[in-house]
Scaffold this active site. Sequence first.
Site, PDB file in Angstrom:
ATOM      1  N   GLY A  42      10.247 -33.102   1.575  1.00 41.71           N
ATOM      2  CA  GLY A  42       9.754 -32.713   2.857  1.00 41.71           C
ATOM      3  C   GLY A  42       9.244 -31.399   2.970  1.00 41.71           C
ATOM      4  O   GLY A  42       9.137 -30.732   4.356  1.00 41.71           O
ATOM      5  N   GLY A  72       7.928 -17.555   8.925  1.00 38.93           N
ATOM      6  CA  GLY A  72       9.171 -18.293   9.239  1.00 38.93           C
ATOM      7  C   GLY A  72      10.164 -17.272   9.763  1.00 38.93           C
ATOM      8  O   GLY A  72      10.096 -16.575  10.831  1.00 38.93           O
ATOM      9  N   LYS A 116      -2.072 -17.067   9.133  1.00 41.44           N
ATOM     10  CA  LYS A 116      -1.252 -16.168   9.240  1.00 41.44           C
ATOM     11  C   LYS A 116      -1.659 -14.847   9.164  1.00 41.44           C
ATOM     12  O   LYS A 116      -1.391 -13.637   9.497  1.00 41.44           O
ATOM     13  CB  LYS A 116      -0.022 -16.654   8.246  1.00 41.44           C
ATOM     14  CG  LYS A 116       0.568 -17.883   8.716  1.00 41.44           C
ATOM     15  CD  LYS A 116       1.560 -18.266   7.694  1.00 41.44           C
ATOM     16  CE  LYS A 116       2.283 -19.483   8.061  1.00 41.44           C
ATOM     17  NZ  LYS A 116       2.729 -20.203   6.987  1.00 41.44           N
ATOM     18  N   VAL A 170       4.778 -16.147  11.451  1.00 38.74           N
ATOM     19  CA  VAL A 170       4.085 -15.682  10.250  1.00 38.74           C
ATOM     20  C   VAL A 170       5.557 -15.566   9.411  1.00 38.74           C
ATOM     21  O   VAL A 170       6.284 -14.901   9.832  1.00 38.74           O
ATOM     22  CB  VAL A 170       3.440 -14.425  10.176  1.00 38.74           C
ATOM     23  CG1 VAL A 170       3.125 -13.898   8.746  1.00 38.74           C
ATOM     24  CG2 VAL A 170       2.207 -14.724  11.155  1.00 38.74           C
TER      25      VAL A 170
HETATM   26  N1  HSE Z   1       3.633 -25.440   6.203  1.00 36.40           N
HETATM   27  C1  HSE Z   1       3.903 -24.029   6.232  1.00 36.40           C
HETATM   28  C2  HSE Z   1       4.530 -23.499   5.088  1.00 36.40           C
HETATM   29  C3  HSE Z   1       5.302 -24.125   7.253  1.00 36.40           C
HETATM   30  O1  HSE Z   1       4.637 -24.237   4.238  1.00 36.40           O
HETATM   31  O2  HSE Z   1       4.743 -22.386   4.812  1.00 36.40           O
HETATM   32  C4  HSE Z   1       5.543 -22.597   7.803  1.00 36.40           C
HETATM   33  O3  HSE Z   1       4.532 -22.010   8.668  1.00 36.40           O
END
Ligand code: HSE
Length: 411
Positions: free
Chosen positions: A182, A129, A200, A127
Amino acid sequence: MIQVAIMGFGVVGSGVAKIIEENQALLAARLSDEITVKYILDIRDFTGHALAGRVVRDFSVIENDPEVSVVVEAMGGVHPAYDYSLKAIRAKKSVVTSNKELVSLHGRELLEEAKKNGVRYLFEASVGGGIPIIRPLSDCLAANEISSVTGIMNGTTNYILTQMEENGAPFADALSDAQARGFAERDPSADIDGKDTCRKLCILADIAFGYQVNPDLVTCEGIRAISPRDISDAAEAGYCIKLLGHVRRDSEGITPIVAPFLLSRTHILSGVSGVFNGIGVVGNMVGETMFYGHGAGSAPTASAMVGDIIEACEVPSSPVLWKEKAPEGYIKDVSECAFARYLRVKGTRADSLTVLAECAVRAVSNGDETGFFLPAMTDEELAVILKMIPELDVVSSIRIFTPGEFVPKNG
Ligand code: HSE
């Protein structure tokens, strides 16, 4: 020597290897021991890569090596990540993961298994990052009754909404831009339909409130339908639009929701732009807290995972183990709650829309459409009003985030 195996050598897994390599001295000092990556489990070919010699294709090599004490799971998805994590734990190895889908579905079970086997199951990176939120919620805020958790927990959708707001870009263009940079996957549905945020939110609710919350039981709406007009009307009235995960508790249970909300420009989360994440937790002693930072990306996510590796090597306990079965009615239907709402419909105030104009606190007409800012009401109350208007064509309907009003009508 602490020997680590990394399962999945993509963006996150390779980030973990890079930190272990680049910050060797710092980690050795912190751990009072050297740390090294012994194996990398991946089916792809890494010929020419500096760590190519450590790549294995058979999980049992890791499982059966007693020298490996920590396994980093950066595979994503439920299978085989779940099966390998379980086997690693049973082989007395701590497991560190960023896999929110797996943690939201099987985290409880894996935590319990880790406890039984005297190892750790850690998921700080699942959760937000690189933002510390799991341990602060489990440990640092343990003196509090948590009353709510609210956050922007998905970088991709926050980037898209920020682009739409700053450049007036339609959703499809902002999505293509996010993909080109990306930030968004080729199949972006987990992000833009709110599922990633939902997973999350469930993990945070599990820890904050102590019961397993299945993502399938949470009202979850994404951002596909948000238009530039929604955003400009919102801006004119002092709001931005954010995809929020929100859960609050009352005496009977919790009410979780993931949806795009109009959020007042005065709310601290309105300043969380681009790929950043922000998560607010309210506790009865600490009051409001806010956690902010990079919610995705190789280095931030790997930073949280290496933090977990250190934790796994030092302290023999796990985060709070939440209960599997909540009492009947624990997860409430959000339709019982009253929300203020921005509702845009075809037509102008002068014609059949007088019913809406009368109850709106504000109305914005533009071309052949009118946006109404309606006071807090339940879905049922709104339906009664809308039924009074024949052939009503609703173009957009978005809840306004007003925390004080977001309580069940009968609560
Ligand atoms: N795809 C997710 C985001 C990656 O954009 O936050 C991180 O959990």
